[in-house]
Design a protein around this motif. Structure first.
Motif, PDB file in Angstrom:
ATOM      1  N   LEU A 205     -52.380  46.863 -26.274  1.00 25.77           N
ATOM      2  CA  LEU A 205     -53.590  47.329 -26.965  1.00 25.77           C
ATOM      3  C   LEU A 205     -54.864  46.765 -26.354  1.00 25.77           C
ATOM      4  CD1 LEU A 205     -52.362  47.031 -30.666  1.00 25.77           C
ATOM      5  CD2 LEU A 205     -52.721  49.148 -29.379  1.00 25.77           C
ATOM      6  N   LYS A 206     -54.754  45.676 -25.602  1.00 20.47           N
ATOM      7  CA  LYS A 206     -55.949  45.070 -25.001  1.00 20.47           C
ATOM      8  C   LYS A 206     -56.581  45.981 -23.948  1.00 20.47           C
ATOM      9  CE  LYS A 206     -53.236  42.410 -21.622  1.00 20.47           C
ATOM     10  NZ  LYS A 206     -52.806  41.042 -21.228  1.00 20.47           N
ATOM     11  N   ARG A 207     -55.846  46.988 -23.471  1.00 20.73           N
ATOM     12  CA  ARG A 207     -56.398  47.909 -22.476  1.00 20.73           C
ATOM     13  C   ARG A 207     -57.300  48.970 -23.094  1.00 20.73           C
ATOM     14  NH1 ARG A 207     -51.025  48.789 -21.381  1.00 20.73           N
ATOM     15  NH2 ARG A 207     -51.330  51.056 -21.478  1.00 20.73           N
ATOM     16  N   ALA A 208     -57.263  49.111 -24.418  1.00 19.84           N
ATOM     17  CA  ALA A 208     -58.003  50.190 -25.078  1.00 19.84           C
ATOM     18  C   ALA A 208     -59.504  49.926 -25.087  1.00 19.84           C
ATOM     19  CB  ALA A 208     -57.499  50.378 -26.505  1.00 19.84           C
ATOM     20  N   ASP A 209     -60.276  51.007 -24.948  1.00 20.57           N
ATOM     21  CA  ASP A 209     -61.730  50.940 -25.110  1.00 20.57           C
ATOM     22  C   ASP A 209     -62.135  51.309 -26.531  1.00 20.57           C
ATOM     23  OD1 ASP A 209     -62.549  50.465 -22.231  1.00 20.57           O
ATOM     24  OD2 ASP A 209     -61.444  52.344 -21.995  1.00 20.57           O
ATOM     25  N   PHE A 210     -61.359  52.206 -27.142  1.00 22.41           N
ATOM     26  CA  PHE A 210     -61.625  52.647 -28.511  1.00 22.41           C
ATOM     27  C   PHE A 210     -60.296  52.796 -29.247  1.00 22.41           C
ATOM     28  CE2 PHE A 210     -64.963  54.435 -25.850  1.00 22.41           C
ATOM     29  CZ  PHE A 210     -66.119  54.032 -26.510  1.00 22.41           C
ATOM     30  N   PHE A 211     -60.326  52.475 -30.531  1.00 24.35           N
ATOM     31  CA  PHE A 211     -59.207  52.764 -31.415  1.00 24.35           C
ATOM     32  C   PHE A 211     -59.647  53.824 -32.423  1.00 24.35           C
ATOM     33  CE2 PHE A 211     -58.094  48.218 -30.464  1.00 24.35           C
ATOM     34  CZ  PHE A 211     -56.933  48.489 -29.746  1.00 24.35           C
ATOM     35  N   VAL A 212     -58.764  54.764 -32.693  1.00 26.09           N
ATOM     36  CA  VAL A 212     -59.009  55.741 -33.745  1.00 26.09           C
ATOM     37  C   VAL A 212     -57.825  55.677 -34.702  1.00 26.09           C
ATOM     38  CG1 VAL A 212     -59.322  58.167 -34.329  1.00 26.09           C
ATOM     39  CG2 VAL A 212     -60.342  57.248 -32.231  1.00 26.09           C
ATOM     40  N   ILE A 213     -58.081  55.271 -35.929  1.00 23.17           N
ATOM     41  CA  ILE A 213     -57.024  55.185 -36.949  1.00 23.17           C
ATOM     42  C   ILE A 213     -56.933  56.539 -37.642  1.00 23.17           C
ATOM     43  CG2 ILE A 213     -56.190  54.001 -39.003  1.00 23.17           C
ATOM     44  CD1 ILE A 213     -57.904  51.604 -38.173  1.00 23.17           C
ATOM     45  N   SER A 214     -55.859  57.255 -37.368  1.00 22.15           N
ATOM     46  CA  SER A 214     -55.705  58.586 -37.951  1.00 22.15           C
ATOM     47  C   SER A 214     -55.189  58.504 -39.386  1.00 22.15           C
ATOM     48  CB  SER A 214     -54.737  59.426 -37.095  1.00 22.15           C
ATOM     49  OG  SER A 214     -53.450  58.851 -37.081  1.00 22.15           O
ATOM     50  N   ARG A 215     -55.449  59.589 -40.119  1.00 24.15           N
ATOM     51  CA  ARG A 215     -54.993  59.710 -41.516  1.00 24.15           C
ATOM     52  C   ARG A 215     -55.539  58.581 -42.387  1.00 24.15           C
ATOM     53  NH1 ARG A 215     -50.210  60.758 -38.149  1.00 24.15           N
ATOM     54  NH2 ARG A 215     -50.031  63.008 -37.996  1.00 24.15           N
ATOM     55  N   ALA A 216     -56.747  58.147 -42.082  1.00 23.60           N
ATOM     56  CA  ALA A 216     -57.350  57.035 -42.829  1.00 23.60           C
ATOM     57  C   ALA A 216     -57.551  57.388 -44.297  1.00 23.60           C
ATOM     58  CB  ALA A 216     -58.679  56.637 -42.179  1.00 23.60           C
ATOM     59  N   HIS A 217     -57.672  58.683 -44.588  1.00 17.22           N
ATOM     60  CA  HIS A 217     -57.893  59.098 -45.981  1.00 17.22           C
ATOM     61  C   HIS A 217     -56.608  59.081 -46.798  1.00 17.22           C
ATOM     62  CE1 HIS A 217     -56.660  62.448 -43.587  1.00 17.22           C
ATOM     63  NE2 HIS A 217     -56.713  63.337 -44.559  1.00 17.22           N
ATOM     64  N   HIS A 218     -55.479  58.831 -46.143  1.00 15.93           N
ATOM     65  CA  HIS A 218     -54.204  58.805 -46.853  1.00 15.93           C
ATOM     66  C   HIS A 218     -53.733  57.390 -47.176  1.00 15.93           C
ATOM     67  CE1 HIS A 218     -53.864  63.035 -46.527  1.00 15.93           C
ATOM     68  NE2 HIS A 218     -53.430  63.100 -45.283  1.00 15.93           N
ATOM     69  N   ILE A 219     -54.526  56.381 -46.837  1.00 15.08           N
ATOM     70  CA  ILE A 219     -54.121  54.997 -47.094  1.00 15.08           C
ATOM     71  C   ILE A 219     -55.236  54.271 -47.833  1.00 15.08           C
ATOM     72  CG2 ILE A 219     -52.567  54.870 -45.110  1.00 15.08           C
ATOM     73  CD1 ILE A 219     -54.737  53.433 -43.564  1.00 15.08           C
TER      74      ILE A 219
END
Length: 380
Positions: A205-219
């Motif tokens: 995960l350290k290689r990522a520039d951006f994270f997108v958390i999908s289905r955020a409205h379901h949690i």
């Protein structure tokens, strides 16, 4: 046989052993996991030591990937970014074309941005679906992303290449790595394939520039914060976005002219779902999200039929769906865009002959973050 084995292994990994046989299978999977991990480390070492170098193209390469196997919601994000970035740039989308007949080293042009040049079996369901929704954006498939990127640059003079599912693909140098994290099942049971669902250790995960958390409205917000805290442990610099999907249209599949063999898609008001009793059918990596989106739209989901991801529908599948609808006295069956592209004219006619309405629920993704992601990428 293969599908039964896959289903058994998935359930075993999720639920744990119930017999001595299950324990033996998990032990074997644990050994294979260690071998898989060694192969990942060796491959990464070869690139880190510059013994193997990734290919480069003049276009900016934006990868949308994930760290777990299964559906994480990448495709809606790829569509979103392609539409946004195409407003100011020449954009080409590249995908492996999972389960397509053209899946291989040599790239294949699925769409030139004006016309779709292949059928769904040759392109793969997700790529074909993207082609129907992305007018003006060419799509190329091929397992060798570097060759596909060179074709995108040569044939379409691409300024931006969006690499669908490219986080573990090291053959092509990327300018931006976006990693999707599934809010409902974020970290793959904490184990690598085949013992769990992680494609690589979480340290990647350290290689990522951006994270997108999908289905955020379901949690819950608490669960969302837990995911963010875990991401921060591995990468404090990447910007985190929350992705939500919303139903934006309802599309009716009907055969309007049998002589011309044309399938016409009639848009229906989304309000028709409110209070409607429906049967939901899909072949997705994460069907729960589709069912929840239906419920949020106001539909009363009476029954669900979940098939394996990328399922190729057969005549007996449609007989099963129709028989269930008749047993439950339900005249509305709803599926997804990804599934609908695999329904032939004759398949749709079966529903019409039984007075069953066949609808597609169209969804779009929206991102919550400090700055619009497409604007940020445009400035890279």
């Amino acid at each position: 046989m293969r599908k039964k084995l896959e289903s058994y292994l998935i359930n075993l990994i999720k639920s744990g052993p119930r017999s001595i046989c299950d324990k033996i299978v998990l032990f074997i999977l644990s050994i294979l996991e260690k071998i898989y991990n060694l192969l990942i480390l060796l491959r990464r070492l070869l690139y880190n030591l510059n013994l193997v170098k990734p290919g480069e193209v003049e276009a900016r390469v934006i990868s949308v990937g994930n760290i777990t196997a299964g559906g994480t919601g990448k495709t809606p994000l790829v569509i979103y970014l392609a539409k946004k970035l195409a407003e100011e740039n020449r954009v080409v989308v590249i995908s492996r074309g999972y389960q397509s007949q053209s899946e291989g080293e040599e790239p294949s042009v699925v769409s030139d941005g004006r016309n779709i040049l292949t059928d769904v079996s040759e392109a793969g369901d997700e790529v074909y679906m993207m082609a129907t929704l992305l007018g003006g954006v060419p799509l190329i498939t091929g397992s060798n992303r570097y060759k596909a990127a060179r074709l995108a640059s040569r044939r379409f003079n691409a300024e931006i290449i969006i690499l669908d599912d490219g986080f573990q693909h090291w053959q092509l140098k990327r300018d931006v790595d976006i990693v999707m994290i599934d809010g409902l099942k974020p970290f793959g049971q904490g184990r690598l394939i085949p013992r769990g669902f992680l494609r690589e250790p979480l340290s990647g995960l350290k290689r990522a520039d951006f994270f997108v958390i999908s289905r955020a409205h379901h949690i819950s917000r608490e669960k969302l914060q837990e995911i963010k805290d875990t991401l921060c442990q591995y990468n404090q610099n990447a910007v985190v976005y929350e992705a939500t999907t919303s139903s934006v249209y309802l599309k009716e599949l009907s055969v309007a002219s049998l002589e011309m063999k044309s399938i016409i898609h009639k848009k229906r008001p989304l309000d028709e779902l409110k209070g409607a009793k429906v049967i939901a059918v899909c072949g997705l990596g994460n069907p729960r999200s589709f069912y929840r989106d239906l419920e949020i739209s106001g539909a009363e989901v009476i029954e669900t039929l979940s098939f394996n991801d990328h399922h190729q529908y057969r005549p007996d599948d449609f007989d099963k769906i129709i028989n269930l609808a008749r047993q439950k006295a339900i005249d509305i069956v709803i599926t997804t865009e990804k599934d609908a592209v695999k329904f032939s004219r004759d398949d749709i006619k079966k529903f019409i002959d039984h007075n069953i309405n066949l609808y597609v629920l169209g969804i779009e993704i929206s991102l919550k973050g400090t700055v619009d992601l497409a604007q940020v990428i445009n400035k890279y």
